[in-house]
Design a protein around this motif. Sequence first.
Motif, short mmCIF file in Angstrom:
data_model
loop_
_atom_site.label_atom_id
_atom_site.label_comp_id
_atom_site.label_asym_id
_atom_site.label_seq_id
_atom_site.Cartn_x
_atom_site.Cartn_y
_atom_site.Cartn_z
N HIS A 136 0.80 -1.12 -0.02
CA HIS A 136 0.09 0.04 -0.17
C HIS A 136 0.72 1.21 0.08
O HIS A 136 1.83 1.23 0.49
N GLY A 137 0.56 2.35 -0.79
CA GLY A 137 1.08 3.38 -0.63
C GLY A 137 0.40 4.43 -1.15
O GLY A 137 -0.23 4.54 -2.25
N GLU A 138 0.21 5.62 -0.41
CA GLU A 138 -0.62 6.82 -0.73
C GLU A 138 0.10 8.18 -0.54
O GLU A 138 0.44 8.53 0.59
N LEU A 139 0.17 8.68 -1.68
CA LEU A 139 0.76 10.04 -1.64
C LEU A 139 0.73 11.05 -0.48
O LEU A 139 1.44 11.53 0.10
N GLU A 140 -0.62 10.92 -0.28
CA GLU A 140 -1.11 11.71 1.00
C GLU A 140 -0.86 11.26 2.42
O GLU A 140 -1.08 11.89 3.37
N GLU A 141 -0.51 10.13 2.45
CA GLU A 141 -0.03 9.58 3.98
C GLU A 141 1.45 9.33 3.99
O GLU A 141 2.10 8.49 3.41
N LEU A 142 1.65 10.45 4.79
CA LEU A 142 3.29 10.42 5.36
C LEU A 142 3.69 9.04 5.82
O LEU A 142 3.08 8.55 6.69
N GLY A 143 4.73 8.62 5.25
CA GLY A 143 5.42 7.27 5.74
C GLY A 143 4.89 5.96 5.23
O GLY A 143 5.25 4.90 5.33
N SER A 144 3.75 6.03 4.24
CA SER A 144 3.22 4.98 3.62
C SER A 144 4.06 4.19 2.75
O SER A 144 3.73 3.00 2.30
N TYR A 145 5.08 4.77 2.34
CA TYR A 145 6.15 4.27 1.33
C TYR A 145 7.11 3.49 2.02
O TYR A 145 8.20 2.92 1.28
N ASP A 146 7.42 3.88 3.27
CA ASP A 146 8.57 3.63 4.03
C ASP A 146 8.95 2.06 3.81
O ASP A 146 10.17 1.68 3.80
N LYS A 147 7.87 1.28 4.14
CA LYS A 147 8.21 -0.09 4.27
C LYS A 147 8.59 -0.84 2.85
O LYS A 147 9.19 -1.65 2.66
N ALA A 148 7.83 -0.31 2.04
CA ALA A 148 8.29 -0.51 0.53
C ALA A 148 9.60 -0.29 -0.01
O ALA A 148 10.16 -1.14 -0.69
N ILE A 149 10.13 0.80 0.33
CA ILE A 149 11.23 1.14 -0.06
C ILE A 149 12.55 0.79 0.89
O ILE A 149 13.76 0.67 0.40
N GLU A 150 12.22 0.35 2.20
CA GLU A 150 13.24 -0.29 2.97
C GLU A 150 13.97 -1.07 2.47
O GLU A 150 13.48 -2.36 1.76
N GLY A 151 15.13 -0.99 2.28
CA GLY A 151 16.37 -2.13 1.48
C GLY A 151 16.28 -2.10 0.24
O GLY A 151 17.12 -2.96 -0.60
N CYS A 152 15.70 -1.23 -0.49
CA CYS A 152 15.98 -1.13 -2.17
C CYS A 152 17.00 -0.42 -2.49
O CYS A 152 17.53 0.49 -1.68
N VAL A 153 17.57 -0.93 -3.62
CA VAL A 153 18.47 -0.39 -4.03
C VAL A 153 18.24 0.85 -5.37
O VAL A 153 18.95 1.82 -5.59
N GLY A 154 16.92 0.87 -5.62
CA GLY A 154 16.47 1.86 -6.60
C GLY A 154 15.06 1.97 -6.40
O GLY A 154 14.35 1.15 -5.84
N VAL A 155 14.50 3.17 -6.88
CA VAL A 155 13.20 3.65 -6.85
C VAL A 155 12.71 4.05 -7.90
O VAL A 155 13.43 5.21 -8.31
N PHE A 156 11.84 3.65 -8.66
CA PHE A 156 11.17 4.13 -9.86
C PHE A 156 9.83 4.99 -9.26
O PHE A 156 8.90 4.03 -8.97
N HIS A 157 9.67 6.28 -9.45
CA HIS A 157 8.62 7.03 -8.65
C HIS A 157 7.43 7.37 -10.08
O HIS A 157 7.94 8.31 -10.82
N LEU A 158 6.75 6.63 -10.09
CA LEU A 158 5.50 6.74 -11.11
C LEU A 158 4.42 7.20 -10.92
O LEU A 158 3.43 7.52 -11.34
N ALA A 159 4.01 7.27 -9.41
CA ALA A 159 2.85 7.47 -8.56
C ALA A 159 2.62 8.95 -8.82
O ALA A 159 3.55 9.93 -8.85
N HIS A 160 1.39 9.38 -9.21
CA HIS A 160 0.93 10.74 -9.34
C HIS A 160 -0.36 10.95 -9.23
O HIS A 160 -1.25 10.35 -9.58
N PRO A 161 -1.00 11.93 -8.45
CA PRO A 161 -2.26 12.19 -8.23
C PRO A 161 -3.01 12.85 -9.36
O PRO A 161 -2.39 13.51 -10.20
N MET A 162 -4.02 12.01 -9.64
CA MET A 162 -4.88 12.44 -11.08
C MET A 162 -6.12 12.90 -10.61
O MET A 162 -6.93 12.35 -9.82
N ASP A 163 -6.73 13.79 -11.11
CA ASP A 163 -8.15 14.46 -11.11
C ASP A 163 -8.46 14.60 -12.38
O ASP A 163 -8.35 15.74 -13.02
N VAL A 164 -8.96 13.53 -13.05
CA VAL A 164 -9.42 13.37 -14.54
C VAL A 164 -10.90 14.09 -14.67
O VAL A 164 -11.27 14.40 -15.68
#
Length: 154
Positions: A76-104
């Motif tokens: 789970h990762g939500e741009l508006e939730e501070l710290g919600s990406y911490d567990k997913a990123i922990e221990g990674c050698v690289g990050v590809f940031h493609l998440a973007h808030p959309m208001d279609v």
Amino acid sequence: MEEEKGTVCVTGGEGFVASWLIKNLLQHGYYVRATVRCRSSADDNDEGIITTEKKEDDLSYLRKLEGASERLKIFHGELEELGSYDKAIEGCVGVFHLAHPMDVNGEEDQEKVTKRAMEGTLGILKACLQSKTVRRFVYTSSAVAVVFNNNGNN
């Protein structure tokens, strides 16, 4: 035996561009942690990994990729939730940031969407620094992020 490539995180894993990136990373032997949004906390375990699927939130197109059963974890990762990406990123050698808030639907003004994108990106960059393992950070998006505006014009 091929040398282990390491673990990378792909934010916005549900998106079209991200799903192709995940497919290619898996084909090249990387372990991938994809983040997706709009999941209830009941769907993830103590480590933040999404372990269940709801019919309306089908992620089978990711889970069925070659190598996914061994090397893909979905968080789970939500741009508006501070710290919600911490567990997913922990221990990674690289990050590809493609998440973007959309208001279609054009319901939010441009400043609000831009602020959310900036604050979310800063939160992800902080998680990268905290991890002390991330060596590469790639920030990208698709053309969809610039196609819509709050006037309903393309």
